[in-house]
Design a protein around this motif. Structure first.
Motif, PDB file in Angstrom:
ATOM      1  N   ALA A 292      13.796  -7.610 -17.606  1.00 14.85           N
ATOM      2  CA  ALA A 292      14.477  -8.267 -16.493  1.00 14.85           C
ATOM      3  C   ALA A 292      15.971  -8.364 -16.771  1.00 14.85           C
ATOM      4  N   GLY A 293      16.759  -7.904 -15.813  1.00 10.00           N
ATOM      5  CA  GLY A 293      18.203  -8.001 -15.924  1.00 10.00           C
ATOM      6  C   GLY A 293      18.878  -6.861 -16.637  1.00 10.00           C
ATOM      7  N   ASP A 294      18.092  -5.888 -17.158  1.00 13.56           N
ATOM      8  CA  ASP A 294      18.746  -4.790 -17.886  1.00 13.56           C
ATOM      9  C   ASP A 294      19.093  -3.616 -16.972  1.00 13.56           C
ATOM     10  N   TRP A 295      18.724  -3.732 -15.708  1.00  7.78           N
ATOM     11  CA  TRP A 295      19.012  -2.721 -14.686  1.00  7.78           C
ATOM     12  C   TRP A 295      18.375  -1.363 -14.987  1.00  7.78           C
ATOM     13  N   GLY A 296      17.307  -1.382 -15.791  1.00  4.70           N
ATOM     14  CA  GLY A 296      16.534  -0.161 -15.976  1.00  4.70           C
ATOM     15  C   GLY A 296      15.836   0.226 -14.682  1.00  4.70           C
ATOM     16  N   GLU A 297      15.479   1.496 -14.538  1.00  8.64           N
ATOM     17  CA  GLU A 297      14.940   2.008 -13.266  1.00  8.64           C
ATOM     18  C   GLU A 297      13.553   1.451 -12.974  1.00  8.64           C
ATOM     19  N   ILE A 298      13.368   0.960 -11.759  1.00  5.91           N
ATOM     20  CA  ILE A 298      12.074   0.492 -11.273  1.00  5.91           C
ATOM     21  C   ILE A 298      11.745   1.233  -9.980  1.00  5.91           C
ATOM     22  N   THR A 299      10.467   1.222  -9.605  1.00  8.44           N
ATOM     23  CA  THR A 299       9.996   1.896  -8.386  1.00  8.44           C
ATOM     24  C   THR A 299       9.586   0.837  -7.377  1.00  8.44           C
ATOM     25  N   HIS A 300       9.870   1.079  -6.088  1.00  6.42           N
ATOM     26  CA  HIS A 300       9.441   0.134  -5.051  1.00  6.42           C
ATOM     27  C   HIS A 300       8.664   0.837  -3.945  1.00  6.42           C
ATOM     28  N   TRP A 301       7.793   0.057  -3.277  1.00  8.73           N
ATOM     29  CA  TRP A 301       7.040   0.477  -2.100  1.00  8.73           C
ATOM     30  C   TRP A 301       7.178  -0.616  -1.048  1.00  8.73           C
ATOM     31  N   CYS A 302       7.436  -0.246   0.198  1.00  9.81           N
ATOM     32  CA  CYS A 302       7.523  -1.218   1.295  1.00  9.81           C
ATOM     33  C   CYS A 302       6.491  -0.852   2.354  1.00  9.81           C
ATOM     34  N   PHE A 303       5.634  -1.818   2.702  1.00 10.11           N
ATOM     35  CA  PHE A 303       4.561  -1.595   3.670  1.00 10.11           C
ATOM     36  C   PHE A 303       4.613  -2.633   4.785  1.00 10.11           C
ATOM     37  N   VAL A 304       4.008  -2.276   5.903  1.00 10.05           N
ATOM     38  CA  VAL A 304       3.855  -3.214   7.018  1.00 10.05           C
ATOM     39  C   VAL A 304       2.412  -3.156   7.505  1.00 10.05           C
ATOM     40  N   GLY A 305       1.929  -4.257   8.059  1.00  6.47           N
ATOM     41  CA  GLY A 305       0.621  -4.252   8.681  1.00  6.47           C
ATOM     42  C   GLY A 305       0.652  -3.403   9.932  1.00  6.47           C
ATOM     43  N   GLY A 306      -0.408  -2.670  10.193  1.00  4.84           N
ATOM     44  CA  GLY A 306      -0.360  -1.791  11.352  1.00  4.84           C
ATOM     45  C   GLY A 306      -1.715  -1.299  11.790  1.00  4.84           C
ATOM     46  N   SER A 307      -1.690  -0.380  12.746  1.00  2.00           N
ATOM     47  CA  SER A 307      -2.890   0.229  13.283  1.00  2.00           C
ATOM     48  C   SER A 307      -3.321   1.366  12.368  1.00  2.00           C
ATOM     49  N   PRO A 308      -4.632   1.596  12.184  1.00  2.36           N
ATOM     50  CA  PRO A 308      -5.078   2.618  11.243  1.00  2.36           C
ATOM     51  C   PRO A 308      -4.838   4.039  11.697  1.00  2.36           C
ATOM     52  N   ASP A 309      -4.610   4.249  12.958  1.00  2.98           N
ATOM     53  CA  ASP A 309      -4.562   5.608  13.479  1.00  2.98           C
ATOM     54  C   ASP A 309      -3.386   5.747  14.422  1.00  2.98           C
TER      55      ASP A 309
END
Length: 478
Positions: A292-309
Motif C-alpha cells: 500500500a502506497g508504493d504505487w506498484g502496478e495493480i489491476t482493476h475491473w469495473c462492473f454494473v448490474g444489468g440485463s443478461p442478454d
C-alpha cells in the motif's frame, strides 16, 4: 503376505557405489474395504452456529466432525463437489432460503480397490431467512444477479496509492493510469490472456451471473458459458476499517469476466479486493502483492448490474433526454460509450414534448407520439407504439441481430454498430428521418444498449467518417 523388493546401496569414499543382493521384507496387507455401518458408527460430530465453533447449536450450519475410519470426503446430497476432505474438521452445510430445515450429508471413503463406501446422516440445519448484506448486494433478493462491464474503463491498471476512499463512486479508480475505453477494446488486450487466445468475453455484451448458491458463471454475448466457479465474499466491512478494501471476493478458480492480471502474461486472478460496492456498481482490484502506497502496478475491473442478454429489448420504452436529433457520421461507434451519449451529436430535443415542434420530419402532420409520455412495447416479435392516453399509433414485427462478439467482430469491420434492429414497417416512436420530410425508418444501427438504455441511429446512406447528417433516437425503459 505381500513382498516388497528393496535394493540397498551403500556409498563409499569417492562416490563409488557397490550393489548388494536384493533383500525381501514383509509389506503391509492391502486395506480392507470399509463397511458402511462401521463408517457411519465411526463418524462423530457436533453442530455450531458459528464457524469458529464456539456457539453450540443442534441446528447449526457449521459441523465439526471426526472419522475413526480415516480420511473421508463430505458431500451434500445431490452435489458432487466436496464440502470437506479429511479425517476430521469443520464444514458448512449448504442451505438456501426456503429449503427444509434438514440436510442429508454423505461421508464417503475411498477403498483400496477404488470402490466407495458411503454413510449418510440427516442433520438439522437453519435455512437463512434473509441474505447477508454483502450477498444481497451481489445477488439481489431474487437469489441471482447479472453483472456486466461498466460502459467506460471496465479494465485497466493503476498505482497502489493505498487509499481505498479514492474509489468513491461507480467506475472511479483511485490511482488510475489506464483503462480500455469500453469492453469491446478488450479484443485488443489478448496479451493478458493465457496463450493470447480470445475466450469470448472480450466484448461489451458479455456478462456474468452470481447466485446465492455461491456460483459465478461468465457468458459470451451470445449466452454461451465461458467459465464458472464457486465464490465467497470474505471479511465484508462497509466501514473500510483497513483503509483499503471493503472485503474480498474469492473464487475457486479464475471465473469472472476477463479474470486476467494486467501485464501478467496470462495469470488468472481468483481473489479480488472489493473497492466499491452497491447494487448498481462494483469495482474490484488485484494488487499482486504490491505494498500500500508504493504505487506498484495493480489491476482493476469495473462492473454494473444489468440485463443478461443485449437482445433483451422486450418491455416498455419511452424517450430519454436528447431522444431524437441529428449529428455527423464520424464513423467511431466507440463514441457512443454510455446511456444517452451520441457520438458526433449536433442537436436533439430535450424532452419528447419538444417533438410537437418537429412535425415537419413526420411529413407535416402530428401522429400522436410527439409527447414525453408516449411509449412503445416490445413483446415477443411485435412492437406497438402508443400515445400518452394508451391509444395505439402504429406497430409491426421486429428483430434484433447483434454482431458476433465472440469471433472478434465487436462493432463490426467498420467499428460502427453493435448490431441491427429492424421492423417490418415503420413501428417505433417517431420513426422519421430527420430533415427527410416524412421518410420512415425500418432499419436502425444499435449503438448502445444496457439493461435500461438504448441508442439507435439511421445513417441514411452517409459514408462513415464523412460527417454527413445522421438521425439518432435515445430511449429508456419506462
Amino acid at each position: 503376505m505381500k513382498k516388497i523388493k528393496l535394493i540397498a546401496m551403500t556409498a563409499a569414499m569417492g562416490m563409488v557405489f557397490a550393489a548388494c543382493e536384493p533383500t525381501l521384507i514383509d509389506g503391509p496387507d492391502p486395506f480392507a474395504t470399509v463397511d458402511a455401518t462401521v463408517l457411519a458408527n465411526g463418524i462423530t460430530y457436533q453442530q455450531f452456529a458459528d464457524e469458529a465453533c464456539t456457539q453450540s447449536d443442534p441446528a447449526g450450519n457449521f459441523v465439526k466432525f471426526n472419522s475413526t475410519s480415516g480420511v473421508v470426503q463430505v458431500f451434500a446430497e445431490g452435489n458432487e463437489s466436496p464440502l470437506f476432505t479429511g479425517a476430521g474438521g469443520v464444514f458448512k452445510i449448504p442451505v438456501k432460503r426456503g429449503q427444509p430445515g434438514q440436510a442429508n450429508i454423505i461421508f464417503r471413503i475411498v477403498n483400496a480397490d477404488g470402490t466407495f463406501t458411503d454413510a449418510t446422516k440427516t442433520l438439522s440445519c437453519t435455512p437463512p431467512t434473509e441474505l447477508a448484506p454483502e450477498m444481497l448486494l451481489l445477488v439481489s433478493d431474487n437469489g441471482q444477479k447479472v453483472w456486466k462491464y461498466a460502459a467506460s474503463n471496465p479494465y485497466g491498471n493503476g498505482g497502489h496509492a493505498g487509499n481505498g476512499a479514492d474509489f468513491n463512486g461507480p467506475g472511479v479508480v483511485g490511482g488510475n493510469w489506464w483503462g480500455v475505453d469500453n469492453a469491446d477494446g478488450l479484443a485488443d488486450q489478448l496479451g493478458h490472456v493465457p496463450g493470447g487466445t480470445a475466450t469470448g468475453d472480450e466484448a461489451a455484451g458479455a456478462y456474468m451471473v452470481f447466485t446465492e448458491d455461491g456460483l459465478v458463471t461468465s457468458y459470451k454475448p451470445t449466452g454461451e458459458a465461458i467459465r464458472s466457479g464457486k465464490f465467497e465474499v470474505k471479511n465484508y466491512d462497509p466501514e473500510r476499517s483497513s483503509g483499503w478494501e471493503l472485503g474480498k471476493l474469492v473464487t475457486s478458480e479464475p471465473a469472472i469476466l476477463f479474470p486476467w492480471m494486467i501485464n501478467g502474461g496470462g495469470k488468472g486472478v481468483s481473489e479480488f479486493d472489493i473497492m466499491y460496492f452497491t447494487p448498481q456498481a462494483m469495482t474490484l482490484v488485484y494488487t499482486n502483492g504490491q505494498a500500500a502506497g508504493d504505487w506498484g502496478e495493480i489491476t482493476h475491473w469495473c462492473f454494473v448490474g444489468g440485463s443478461p442478454d443485449p437482445l433483451t429489448i422486450e418491455g416498455t420504452w419511452t424517450y430519454a433526454a436528447n431522444g431524437y436529433g441529428n449529428g455527423g457520421h464520424a464513423g467511431a461507434g466507440a463514441d457512443f460509450n454510455g446511456p444517452g451519449v451520441v457520438g458526433g451529436n449536433w442537436w436533439g430535443v430535450a424532452t419528447g414534448d419538444e417533438l410537437q415542434g418537429q412535425v415537419q420530419h413526420a411529413g407535416g402532420a402530428p401522429t400522436g407520439d410527439e409527447y414525453s409520455d408516449a411509449y412503445m412495447v416490445f413483446e415477443g416479435n411485435t412492437v406497438t407504439t402508443y400515445g400518452p392516453d394508451g391509444s395505439k399509433i402504429r406497430g409491426g414485427e421486429w428483430e434484433a441481430v447483434m454482431n458476433d462478439f465472440a469471433s472478434g467482430a465487436g462493432r463490426g469491420a467498420a467499428g460502427w454498430e453493435l448490431g441491427k434492429l429492424t421492423t417490418s414497417e415503420p413501428a417505433l416512436l417517431f420513426p422519421w428521418v430527420i430533415n427527410g420530410g416524412g421518410v420512415p425508418v425500418t432499419e436502425y444501427d444499435i449503438m448502445y444498449f444496457d439493461a435500461n438504455n438504448m441508442t439507435l441511429v439511421y445513417t441514411n446512406g452517409q459514408a462513415s467518417g464523412d460527417w454527413g447528417e445522421i438521425t439518432h433516437w435515445v430511449f429508456t425503459r419506462k
